[in-house]
Design a protein around this motif. Sequence first.
Motif, PDB file in Angstrom:
ATOM      1  N   LEU A  40       0.832  -1.211   0.000  1.00 33.02           N
ATOM      2  CA  LEU A  40       0.000   0.000   0.000  1.00 33.02           C
ATOM      3  C   LEU A  40       0.864   1.257   0.000  1.00 33.02           C
ATOM      4  CD1 LEU A  40      -2.819  -0.961   2.559  1.00 33.02           C
ATOM      5  CD2 LEU A  40      -3.030  -0.737   0.087  1.00 33.02           C
ATOM      6  N   GLN A  99      -6.495  -1.735  -0.148  1.00 31.62           N
ATOM      7  CA  GLN A  99      -6.839  -1.187   1.163  1.00 31.62           C
ATOM      8  C   GLN A  99      -8.086  -1.853   1.715  1.00 31.62           C
ATOM      9  OE1 GLN A  99      -8.323   2.856   1.353  1.00 31.62           O
ATOM     10  NE2 GLN A  99      -7.124   3.278   3.183  1.00 31.62           N
ATOM     11  N   HIS A 106      -8.165   1.859  11.238  1.00 33.70           N
ATOM     12  CA  HIS A 106      -8.023   2.622   9.993  1.00 33.70           C
ATOM     13  C   HIS A 106      -6.982   3.727  10.120  1.00 33.70           C
ATOM     14  CE1 HIS A 106     -10.438   4.146   6.279  1.00 33.70           C
ATOM     15  NE2 HIS A 106      -9.148   4.118   6.072  1.00 33.70           N
ATOM     16  N   THR A 127      -3.381   4.048   8.077  1.00 31.91           N
ATOM     17  CA  THR A 127      -2.982   5.197   7.262  1.00 31.91           C
ATOM     18  C   THR A 127      -1.628   5.739   7.703  1.00 31.91           C
ATOM     19  OG1 THR A 127      -5.311   5.769   6.982  1.00 31.91           O
ATOM     20  CG2 THR A 127      -3.705   7.461   6.430  1.00 31.91           C
TER      21      THR A 127
END
Length: 425
Positions: free
Chosen positions: A86, A208, A218, A222
């Motif tokens: 990611l 994701q 979450h 991030t």
Amino acid sequence: MEGKGNGIANFVEGAQPYIAMISLQFGYAGMNIITKVALNRGMSHYVLVTYRQTFATVALAPFAFFLERKVRPKITFPLFMQILLLGLLGPVIDQNFYYAGLKLTSPTFSCAMSNMLPAMTFILALLCRMEKLEMKKVKCQAKVVGTMVTVGGAILMTLYKGNVISFFWSHHYLHSSASMESTYQDWVKGSILLLFANLAWASFFIFQAMTLKKYTAHLSLTTLVCFLGTLQSMAVTFVMENNKSSVWTIGWDMNLLAAVYAGIVSSSIAYYVQGMIMQKRGPVFVTAFTPMIMIIVAIMGSFMLAEKIYIGRVVGGVLMVVGLYSVLWGKYRDYKDQKEAVLEEAAIVEPVKLIICEAKVGKKLATVVEEEEEEEEEKPTSSSLNDIEMQRNDTTSIVGISVSILPSPPPPIIVIAMQKAPPKA
């Protein structure tokens, strides 16, 4: 007066999501303008991405550490590799390709090309079998047609320019800005770079969604993506810039403003606002405001950067917006159908659970009643005990007189125990 005050309060509360999303679009538009200025001044987009992710990590880390301290799951090696991927797709590939395309084209064109993101996400979801292609349904037809219209608008914006649209504030610099205009080859290269940026960003959304099923924190996810993206961007910068130490030099100028603004506003504040609004209104409401960036950037770019607006690109942008809303409408129908299915399932399951609970409670009550009846049958009353005691005393006196002649009578308690208790009223 109280009713009027409540009406104003309800109006303000209802308008907050709209005000927040419109303000967020202005924030994104400012990022595109400031970044374009920094890139035109010679700043390396590799360095810009590295600094942006650094500021984003510093801004997000304290909130992720304290707010998700108790809900943060453990990271296994496969999960770490997914987060590393990611970080490569989002911060490294997407942002570097986007900034490179922005440098070769214009802020308005770059923002317009970003409208392809929902369509490309839909295509990748089909390839990954996360979406079903059911052409008999109207919502699926809307998504397919919207994707085709969006791609057609992007091609039109790339290949056709048309006449220049002049604004009343741009007459005095239309001729002086000819040297700033990119060549046709640059526009084609920039379009390809922006296309790959959208492809990387759409892939980021797909992976994701898969990662969040295993790592539910979450905000922490991030932060980790930004941190790993910072490390990977730093390595890419060392390789692509031939280990030049001068490219890392940054002062109190537009380069620093671009890095801080993009990191804090576009990555940190934007994430918080979008997450907050998405919980209340859903993802379709958030993405529906995306075309506003193109309009705001077109006006700001024409006013501040002497950017020329062409008819062909306006028509292509309009087609992309139409296709975007067609795809969003199809996604909205999917979201609504899923919600209705969940409510119907709950409406079926809850009565069944209630019936089962009532049956269990009724069975328990019947058992309790039976036990009480058995206890009442076996336990003699206080008055009966007194009578038995008196009879025992009388019998004892008789037996005391003729103990050798009469046999002892059977205890009266046997006769009383055979009597059934009177039913309850």
